[in-house]
Design a protein around this motif. Sequence first.
Motif, PDB file in Angstrom:
ATOM      1  N   TYR A 139      34.839  53.155  43.611  1.00 36.05           N
ATOM      2  CA  TYR A 139      36.325  53.071  43.770  1.00 36.05           C
ATOM      3  C   TYR A 139      36.740  53.631  44.944  1.00 36.05           C
ATOM      4  O   TYR A 139      36.196  54.460  45.792  1.00 36.05           O
ATOM      5  CB  TYR A 139      37.131  54.010  42.411  1.00 36.05           C
ATOM      6  CG  TYR A 139      38.450  54.069  42.403  1.00 36.05           C
ATOM      7  CD1 TYR A 139      39.170  52.804  42.101  1.00 36.05           C
ATOM      8  CD2 TYR A 139      39.174  54.871  43.166  1.00 36.05           C
ATOM      9  CE1 TYR A 139      40.543  52.702  41.809  1.00 36.05           C
ATOM     10  CE2 TYR A 139      40.499  54.763  43.221  1.00 36.05           C
ATOM     11  CZ  TYR A 139      41.477  53.840  42.529  1.00 36.05           C
ATOM     12  OH  TYR A 139      42.729  53.962  42.458  1.00 36.05           O
ATOM     13  N   GLU A 194      40.590  54.408  47.206  1.00 31.52           N
ATOM     14  CA  GLU A 194      42.073  54.552  46.966  1.00 31.52           C
ATOM     15  C   GLU A 194      42.664  53.399  47.548  1.00 31.52           C
ATOM     16  O   GLU A 194      43.705  53.047  47.041  1.00 31.52           O
ATOM     17  CB  GLU A 194      42.347  55.516  47.760  1.00 31.52           C
ATOM     18  CG  GLU A 194      41.961  56.933  46.887  1.00 31.52           C
ATOM     19  CD  GLU A 194      42.508  58.191  47.281  1.00 31.52           C
ATOM     20  OE1 GLU A 194      43.152  58.545  48.264  1.00 31.52           O
ATOM     21  OE2 GLU A 194      42.439  59.379  46.441  1.00 31.52           O
ATOM     22  N   LYS A 195      42.304  52.794  48.523  1.00 28.66           N
ATOM     23  CA  LYS A 195      42.925  51.519  49.126  1.00 28.66           C
ATOM     24  C   LYS A 195      42.377  50.079  48.504  1.00 28.66           C
ATOM     25  O   LYS A 195      43.255  49.322  48.064  1.00 28.66           O
ATOM     26  CB  LYS A 195      42.733  51.421  50.681  1.00 28.66           C
ATOM     27  CG  LYS A 195      43.818  52.169  51.489  1.00 28.66           C
ATOM     28  CD  LYS A 195      43.814  51.835  52.657  1.00 28.66           C
ATOM     29  CE  LYS A 195      44.510  52.880  53.545  1.00 28.66           C
ATOM     30  NZ  LYS A 195      43.757  53.307  54.887  1.00 28.66           N
ATOM     31  N   LEU A 196      41.299  50.142  48.090  1.00 27.42           N
ATOM     32  CA  LEU A 196      40.756  48.633  47.900  1.00 27.42           C
ATOM     33  C   LEU A 196      40.622  48.984  46.373  1.00 27.42           C
ATOM     34  O   LEU A 196      40.346  47.905  45.675  1.00 27.42           O
ATOM     35  CB  LEU A 196      39.370  48.592  48.343  1.00 27.42           C
ATOM     36  CG  LEU A 196      39.359  48.369  49.854  1.00 27.42           C
ATOM     37  CD1 LEU A 196      37.736  48.086  50.400  1.00 27.42           C
ATOM     38  CD2 LEU A 196      40.059  47.083  50.436  1.00 27.42           C
ATOM     39  N   GLY A 197      40.685  49.823  45.605  1.00 28.67           N
ATOM     40  CA  GLY A 197      40.606  49.728  44.092  1.00 28.67           C
ATOM     41  C   GLY A 197      39.310  49.782  43.735  1.00 28.67           C
ATOM     42  O   GLY A 197      38.309  50.480  44.481  1.00 28.67           O
ATOM     43  N   TYR A 198      38.970  49.043  42.512  1.00 27.08           N
ATOM     44  CA  TYR A 198      37.542  49.150  42.021  1.00 27.08           C
ATOM     45  C   TYR A 198      36.924  48.374  42.932  1.00 27.08           C
ATOM     46  O   TYR A 198      37.398  47.119  43.228  1.00 27.08           O
ATOM     47  CB  TYR A 198      37.592  48.699  40.680  1.00 27.08           C
ATOM     48  CG  TYR A 198      38.036  49.448  39.584  1.00 27.08           C
ATOM     49  CD1 TYR A 198      37.287  50.512  39.187  1.00 27.08           C
ATOM     50  CD2 TYR A 198      39.484  49.834  39.204  1.00 27.08           C
ATOM     51  CE1 TYR A 198      37.843  51.635  38.219  1.00 27.08           C
ATOM     52  CE2 TYR A 198      40.077  50.500  38.313  1.00 27.08           C
ATOM     53  CZ  TYR A 198      39.015  51.694  37.994  1.00 27.08           C
ATOM     54  OH  TYR A 198      39.491  52.440  37.032  1.00 27.08           O
ATOM     55  N   LEU A 199      35.712  48.686  43.373  1.00 27.72           N
ATOM     56  CA  LEU A 199      34.842  47.919  44.177  1.00 27.72           C
ATOM     57  C   LEU A 199      33.977  47.061  43.522  1.00 27.72           C
ATOM     58  O   LEU A 199      33.126  47.416  42.926  1.00 27.72           O
ATOM     59  CB  LEU A 199      33.995  49.092  45.000  1.00 27.72           C
ATOM     60  CG  LEU A 199      35.027  50.259  45.982  1.00 27.72           C
ATOM     61  CD1 LEU A 199      33.916  50.974  46.835  1.00 27.72           C
ATOM     62  CD2 LEU A 199      35.855  49.313  46.939  1.00 27.72           C
ATOM     63  N   LEU A 222      38.237  42.639  44.037  1.00 26.37           N
ATOM     64  CA  LEU A 222      38.682  44.065  44.246  1.00 26.37           C
ATOM     65  C   LEU A 222      40.061  44.271  43.756  1.00 26.37           C
ATOM     66  O   LEU A 222      40.969  43.660  43.464  1.00 26.37           O
ATOM     67  CB  LEU A 222      38.891  44.185  45.921  1.00 26.37           C
ATOM     68  CG  LEU A 222      37.505  44.042  46.620  1.00 26.37           C
ATOM     69  CD1 LEU A 222      37.918  44.002  48.215  1.00 26.37           C
ATOM     70  CD2 LEU A 222      36.976  45.463  46.462  1.00 26.37           C
ATOM     71  N   GLY A 223      40.420  45.782  43.844  1.00 30.56           N
ATOM     72  CA  GLY A 223      41.597  46.116  43.026  1.00 30.56           C
ATOM     73  C   GLY A 223      41.478  46.497  41.838  1.00 30.56           C
ATOM     74  O   GLY A 223      40.828  47.427  41.369  1.00 30.56           O
ATOM     75  N   THR A 224      42.316  45.861  40.934  1.00 28.76           N
ATOM     76  CA  THR A 224      42.206  45.996  39.415  1.00 28.76           C
ATOM     77  C   THR A 224      40.451  45.639  38.773  1.00 28.76           C
ATOM     78  O   THR A 224      40.530  45.938  37.914  1.00 28.76           O
ATOM     79  CB  THR A 224      43.174  45.171  38.943  1.00 28.76           C
ATOM     80  OG1 THR A 224      43.059  43.631  39.022  1.00 28.76           O
ATOM     81  CG2 THR A 224      44.502  45.685  39.342  1.00 28.76           C
TER      82      THR A 224
END
Lengths: 338, 181
Positions: free
Chosen positions: A142, A144-149, A156-158
């Motif tokens: 994870y 903080e900017k890109l969320g879940y990798l 990316l993100g959610t």
Amino acid sequence: MLWYEMTGKENDVVVSSRVRLARNLADYPFGGRLNEPSALEIIEKVRGVFDGASGYSFTQFNMLSDTSRRAEADRHKVSPEFAAKKTPTALIESDEKQIYIMVLEEDHLRIQSIKPGASLSEAYAAALEADRMIDGKLRIAYDEKLGYLTHCPTNLGTGMRASVMLFLPAITATRGIRSLQDQLGKIGLTIRGMSGEGSSGDGCLYQVSNQITLGTTEEEIITKLEKICENIAEKERELRRKYFSDEKFNDKAMRAYGTMLYAILMDSVEMTKLYSDVRLAAALGMIDGLNVNVLDKMLICGMPGVLTEENENINTPTDRDRERANMIRRVLSGNAGA
Amino acid sequence: MLCEKCNKNPATVMYKENINGHVKSFALCAKCASELTEMTGYGKSVYSQGDSLGDVFENVNSLFGSLFGLPAQQVRRQTGEEKKCTLCGAAFAELVKEGKVGCPECYKVFAEELAPTISRIHGTGVHMGTAPERYKEGRERKEKIAELESKLKRAVEAEEYEEAAKLRDELRKLKSEEGDK
């Protein structure tokens, strides 16, 4: 229970709702860069998380027969890509919660929930529950900017793909899919026919899903998709009333229903075609006592993988077509008083 | 004319490379050109819709449109020095060729190189959704700090020094917690 054995909300138009979350373990490479010992390690770690969790079962998926793997894909419990993989894979499932976790699909984990009818929020809640169980025990990749990798940057993100399967015979017949496609594209959603890119959709089944996963919350994605699907369903119903409530269509649909009830051999192309007309007629109340979800069940049970898995004596395509016709008669007569 | 790279397919694309002002050009086939310059997706079933980068591009034309829209700087980086990921050992050129990222760490190592692709897919937003538990505390603390800072500013402007001192102490405490992490 499996999603197609239940009656869902809005099922005259909405066949099923699915949410999948892509998650990865922080300390392992993705896909082709993951060697077999590491792959087995990941499987063991995930198995450990669900060990003893009530309602969940574990399967070393790549060890199943080709037929069984294919059948699980036909039931929409796993993706066809996952079913085709020969490298180590595992499935953690709960039919009761309608949660299916594919271990080592494209991402290390794909948490999926599929439910009947219009039930995206419920599917998300179920997937989130499984996500929380994993989160406490494994270190998830994870940022903080890109969320879940994720393996592919498109997730990316959610890491969430929410999709709704819609039955749209009237919009299809009035050539409205293309314009729907254009409109949805503008708001970050896509619509696709079940049989692939740009197809007209066998059985008039389409999947509407979110395209963008970063910069928006899960709730926003779900709400947007729910709202849009409600609008599409309204449009579909309006067109059905306008173009399909006449005697001519009623006659066509009843003939299709007759074929379903009395055919001796039925291939899957014919089944899918008949499905569309009969499902539409059933949704319009033209066939007494026939619930549309019986037809969805028929469609899934008539898929080659499921049929072959459930009938050991199938050796040739003709055997399969005979068993399919038998199955259709059984399913319909059991449910519709025909 | 045949592609100068594979010598098999007819060349349909002129590929220009600018390394420190030295411009070279090659005639390439579409396949080699896309391998060289862009992460492309693969044909997939409807089940994984939206899962491959190919979906980002509506058709071949827009694919090439976006490919030549790449900043020269990025092309240089792809063909220039070899930076490798510390976890999986991949070089950026390999990620481009595979059309996928090698491991979670790649997103840190190649943050700059991946940024244009990511913003082309998703726009310029940052993650807003749920987070793993271990990140939640930090995220909440950051939000609290931002809130207190704006309150502090307002308190100073309104000359409410007693309130400002209280806020300052609270902020100091939160920031030291953040530093501990």
